[in-house]
Design a protein around this motif. Sequence first.
Motif, PDB file in Angstrom:
ATOM      1  N   LYS A   1      20.832 -32.830 -52.255  1.00 39.56           N
ATOM      2  CA  LYS A   1      22.208 -32.889 -52.753  1.00 39.56           C
ATOM      3  C   LYS A   1      22.255 -32.419 -54.206  1.00 39.56           C
ATOM      4  O   LYS A   1      23.120 -31.624 -54.572  1.00 39.56           O
ATOM      5  CB  LYS A   1      22.764 -34.311 -52.633  1.00 39.56           C
ATOM      6  N   MET A   2      21.321 -32.895 -55.021  1.00 37.42           N
ATOM      7  CA  MET A   2      21.259 -32.475 -56.414  1.00 37.42           C
ATOM      8  C   MET A   2      21.008 -30.975 -56.507  1.00 37.42           C
ATOM      9  O   MET A   2      21.645 -30.274 -57.296  1.00 37.42           O
ATOM     10  CB  MET A   2      20.146 -33.237 -57.142  1.00 37.42           C
ATOM     11  N   ALA A   3      20.098 -30.472 -55.703  1.00 37.70           N
ATOM     12  CA  ALA A   3      19.783 -29.047 -55.707  1.00 37.70           C
ATOM     13  C   ALA A   3      20.999 -28.224 -55.285  1.00 37.70           C
ATOM     14  O   ALA A   3      21.291 -27.183 -55.899  1.00 37.70           O
ATOM     15  CB  ALA A   3      18.596 -28.764 -54.789  1.00 37.70           C
ATOM     16  N   ASN A   4      21.713 -28.674 -54.261  1.00 33.37           N
ATOM     17  CA  ASN A   4      22.911 -27.952 -53.812  1.00 33.37           C
ATOM     18  C   ASN A   4      24.017 -27.976 -54.862  1.00 33.37           C
ATOM     19  O   ASN A   4      24.725 -26.984 -55.046  1.00 33.37           O
ATOM     20  CB  ASN A   4      23.404 -28.507 -52.478  1.00 33.37           C
ATOM     21  N   GLU A   5      24.168 -29.107 -55.549  1.00 36.60           N
ATOM     22  CA  GLU A   5      25.160 -29.179 -56.623  1.00 36.60           C
ATOM     23  C   GLU A   5      24.807 -28.208 -57.749  1.00 36.60           C
ATOM     24  O   GLU A   5      25.677 -27.520 -58.282  1.00 36.60           O
ATOM     25  CB  GLU A   5      25.273 -30.611 -57.151  1.00 36.60           C
ATOM     26  N   CYS A   6      23.540 -28.160 -58.106  1.00 39.87           N
ATOM     27  CA  CYS A   6      23.107 -27.222 -59.142  1.00 39.87           C
ATOM     28  C   CYS A   6      23.266 -25.778 -58.660  1.00 39.87           C
ATOM     29  O   CYS A   6      23.656 -24.903 -59.437  1.00 39.87           O
ATOM     30  CB  CYS A   6      21.664 -27.498 -59.563  1.00 39.87           C
ATOM     31  N   ALA A   7      22.979 -25.532 -57.384  1.00 39.20           N
ATOM     32  CA  ALA A   7      23.132 -24.184 -56.839  1.00 39.20           C
ATOM     33  C   ALA A   7      24.583 -23.732 -56.963  1.00 39.20           C
ATOM     34  O   ALA A   7      24.860 -22.591 -57.371  1.00 39.20           O
ATOM     35  CB  ALA A   7      22.677 -24.135 -55.386  1.00 39.20           C
ATOM     36  N   LYS A   8      25.496 -24.608 -56.622  1.00 38.94           N
ATOM     37  CA  LYS A   8      26.914 -24.278 -56.712  1.00 38.94           C
ATOM     38  C   LYS A   8      27.299 -23.993 -58.158  1.00 38.94           C
ATOM     39  O   LYS A   8      27.965 -22.998 -58.461  1.00 38.94           O
ATOM     40  CB  LYS A   8      27.757 -25.422 -56.146  1.00 38.94           C
ATOM     41  N   LYS A   9      26.865 -24.853 -59.055  1.00 39.00           N
ATOM     42  CA  LYS A   9      27.161 -24.697 -60.480  1.00 39.00           C
ATOM     43  C   LYS A   9      26.573 -23.401 -61.038  1.00 39.00           C
ATOM     44  O   LYS A   9      27.191 -22.738 -61.866  1.00 39.00           O
ATOM     45  CB  LYS A   9      26.598 -25.893 -61.250  1.00 39.00           C
ATOM     46  N   GLU A  10      25.394 -23.041 -60.567  1.00 37.36           N
ATOM     47  CA  GLU A  10      24.666 -21.887 -61.108  1.00 37.36           C
ATOM     48  C   GLU A  10      24.948 -20.588 -60.358  1.00 37.36           C
ATOM     49  O   GLU A  10      24.444 -19.533 -60.733  1.00 37.36           O
ATOM     50  CB  GLU A  10      23.155 -22.159 -61.092  1.00 37.36           C
TER      51      GLU A  10
ATOM     52  N   ALA B 284      23.931 -19.955 -57.295  1.00 39.99           N
ATOM     53  CA  ALA B 284      22.758 -19.647 -56.473  1.00 39.99           C
ATOM     54  C   ALA B 284      23.122 -19.729 -54.994  1.00 39.99           C
ATOM     55  O   ALA B 284      24.202 -20.202 -54.632  1.00 39.99           O
ATOM     56  CB  ALA B 284      21.633 -20.622 -56.799  1.00 39.99           C
ATOM     57  N   THR B 285      22.224 -19.281 -54.154  1.00 39.14           N
ATOM     58  CA  THR B 285      22.460 -19.239 -52.714  1.00 39.14           C
ATOM     59  C   THR B 285      21.724 -20.370 -51.990  1.00 39.14           C
ATOM     60  O   THR B 285      20.847 -21.014 -52.558  1.00 39.14           O
ATOM     61  CB  THR B 285      21.970 -17.909 -52.122  1.00 39.14           C
ATOM     62  N   SER B 286      22.071 -20.545 -50.736  1.00 37.41           N
ATOM     63  CA  SER B 286      21.353 -21.531 -49.933  1.00 37.41           C
ATOM     64  C   SER B 286      19.900 -21.116 -49.750  1.00 37.41           C
ATOM     65  O   SER B 286      19.023 -21.972 -49.622  1.00 37.41           O
ATOM     66  CB  SER B 286      22.035 -21.734 -48.579  1.00 37.41           C
TER      67      SER B 286
ATOM     68  N   ASP C 150      16.637 -23.388 -50.235  1.00 32.79           N
ATOM     69  CA  ASP C 150      15.595 -23.452 -49.211  1.00 32.79           C
ATOM     70  C   ASP C 150      14.217 -23.170 -49.801  1.00 32.79           C
ATOM     71  O   ASP C 150      13.234 -23.822 -49.455  1.00 32.79           O
ATOM     72  CB  ASP C 150      15.879 -22.470 -48.077  1.00 32.79           C
ATOM     73  N   GLU C 151      14.169 -22.201 -50.692  1.00 32.37           N
ATOM     74  CA  GLU C 151      12.917 -21.841 -51.363  1.00 32.37           C
ATOM     75  C   GLU C 151      12.396 -23.036 -52.172  1.00 32.37           C
ATOM     76  O   GLU C 151      11.208 -23.350 -52.130  1.00 32.37           O
ATOM     77  CB  GLU C 151      13.206 -20.649 -52.273  1.00 32.37           C
ATOM     78  N   LEU C 152      13.292 -23.699 -52.873  1.00 30.60           N
ATOM     79  CA  LEU C 152      12.930 -24.880 -53.652  1.00 30.60           C
ATOM     80  C   LEU C 152      12.422 -25.985 -52.738  1.00 30.60           C
ATOM     81  O   LEU C 152      11.369 -26.582 -52.987  1.00 30.60           O
ATOM     82  CB  LEU C 152      14.143 -25.362 -54.451  1.00 30.60           C
ATOM     83  N   ALA C 153      13.148 -26.240 -51.667  1.00 31.61           N
ATOM     84  CA  ALA C 153      12.775 -27.293 -50.729  1.00 31.61           C
ATOM     85  C   ALA C 153      11.426 -27.009 -50.055  1.00 31.61           C
ATOM     86  O   ALA C 153      10.704 -27.934 -49.694  1.00 31.61           O
ATOM     87  CB  ALA C 153      13.860 -27.469 -49.674  1.00 31.61           C
ATOM     88  N   ALA C 154      11.080 -25.727 -49.932  1.00 32.73           N
ATOM     89  CA  ALA C 154       9.808 -25.331 -49.317  1.00 32.73           C
ATOM     90  C   ALA C 154       8.660 -25.311 -50.325  1.00 32.73           C
ATOM     91  O   ALA C 154       7.565 -24.845 -50.011  1.00 32.73           O
ATOM     92  CB  ALA C 154       9.956 -23.964 -48.662  1.00 32.73           C
ATOM     93  N   HIS C 155       8.925 -25.792 -51.559  1.00 31.33           N
ATOM     94  CA  HIS C 155       7.909 -25.885 -52.606  1.00 31.33           C
ATOM     95  C   HIS C 155       7.407 -24.522 -53.055  1.00 31.33           C
ATOM     96  O   HIS C 155       6.242 -24.380 -53.416  1.00 31.33           O
ATOM     97  CB  HIS C 155       6.722 -26.744 -52.164  1.00 31.33           C
ATOM     98  N   LYS C 156       8.276 -23.529 -53.012  1.00 35.64           N
ATOM     99  CA  LYS C 156       7.910 -22.181 -53.436  1.00 35.64           C
ATOM    100  C   LYS C 156       8.438 -21.928 -54.843  1.00 35.64           C
ATOM    101  O   LYS C 156       9.470 -22.474 -55.239  1.00 35.64           O
ATOM    102  CB  LYS C 156       8.497 -21.144 -52.484  1.00 35.64           C
ATOM    103  N   ALA C 157       7.742 -21.070 -55.576  1.00 32.81           N
ATOM    104  CA  ALA C 157       8.227 -20.651 -56.888  1.00 32.81           C
ATOM    105  C   ALA C 157       9.514 -19.853 -56.688  1.00 32.81           C
ATOM    106  O   ALA C 157       9.698 -19.194 -55.663  1.00 32.81           O
ATOM    107  CB  ALA C 157       7.179 -19.806 -57.594  1.00 32.81           C
ATOM    108  N   ALA C 158      10.380 -19.909 -57.663  1.00 37.42           N
ATOM    109  CA  ALA C 158      11.649 -19.183 -57.573  1.00 37.42           C
ATOM    110  C   ALA C 158      11.389 -17.685 -57.587  1.00 37.42           C
ATOM    111  O   ALA C 158      10.671 -17.182 -58.435  1.00 37.42           O
ATOM    112  CB  ALA C 158      12.549 -19.562 -58.736  1.00 37.42           C
ATOM    113  N   SER C 159      12.003 -16.987 -56.645  1.00 32.61           N
ATOM    114  CA  SER C 159      11.816 -15.539 -56.574  1.00 32.61           C
ATOM    115  C   SER C 159      12.951 -14.785 -57.254  1.00 32.61           C
ATOM    116  O   SER C 159      12.828 -13.590 -57.508  1.00 32.61           O
ATOM    117  CB  SER C 159      11.688 -15.094 -55.117  1.00 32.61           C
ATOM    118  N   GLY C 160      14.040 -15.469 -57.538  1.00 31.43           N
ATOM    119  CA  GLY C 160      15.180 -14.793 -58.145  1.00 31.43           C
ATOM    120  C   GLY C 160      15.875 -15.664 -59.177  1.00 31.43           C
ATOM    121  O   GLY C 160      15.532 -16.824 -59.388  1.00 31.43           O
TER     122      GLY C 160
END
Length: 143
Positions: A31-40, A42-44, A48-58
């Motif tokens: 929920k926090m990540a989605n709120e930040c995504a909306k504010k920033e 960013a896309t779903s 998903d990349e964050l939730a999968a423990h991956k480094a940010a690609s974009g």
Amino acid sequence: MKSFIVFVFVCCIIGLSESLSKEQRVEMFLKMANECAKKEGATSADVDELAAHKAASGKGGKCIRACIAENVGIMKNNQVDVEGTVNVATMAFEGDANKVQTARDLASACVSETDSDRCEAAAKIFACGRSVAKDRGLSFDDL
């Protein structure tokens, strides 16, 4: 090994909601990540990349990380806030001195990582955290 960013988020969520189940903590994190995504803007896929423990690609993924890091107090003025990180770790680990010291060490090792762009600063900080943890043979599952 999980990324440093996920470690910090999980610490924050645990510290703020000790009585919640793992599923509830994950739900709060998303929920926090989605709120930040909306504010920033960013896309779903960035979430998903964050939730999968991956480094940010974009840019979107980097900005989600910056948003969350600033909101929980582990990043301030585009660099690691060591004391903020220690405060989060203290709550999350219920004062376990070894784990809190590990959080301090990781944050201190990355304090020189910064950038004039807050999103790039967050990406550099978390890349540093992953690298330092790996160099020290740390697995966040053990913290």
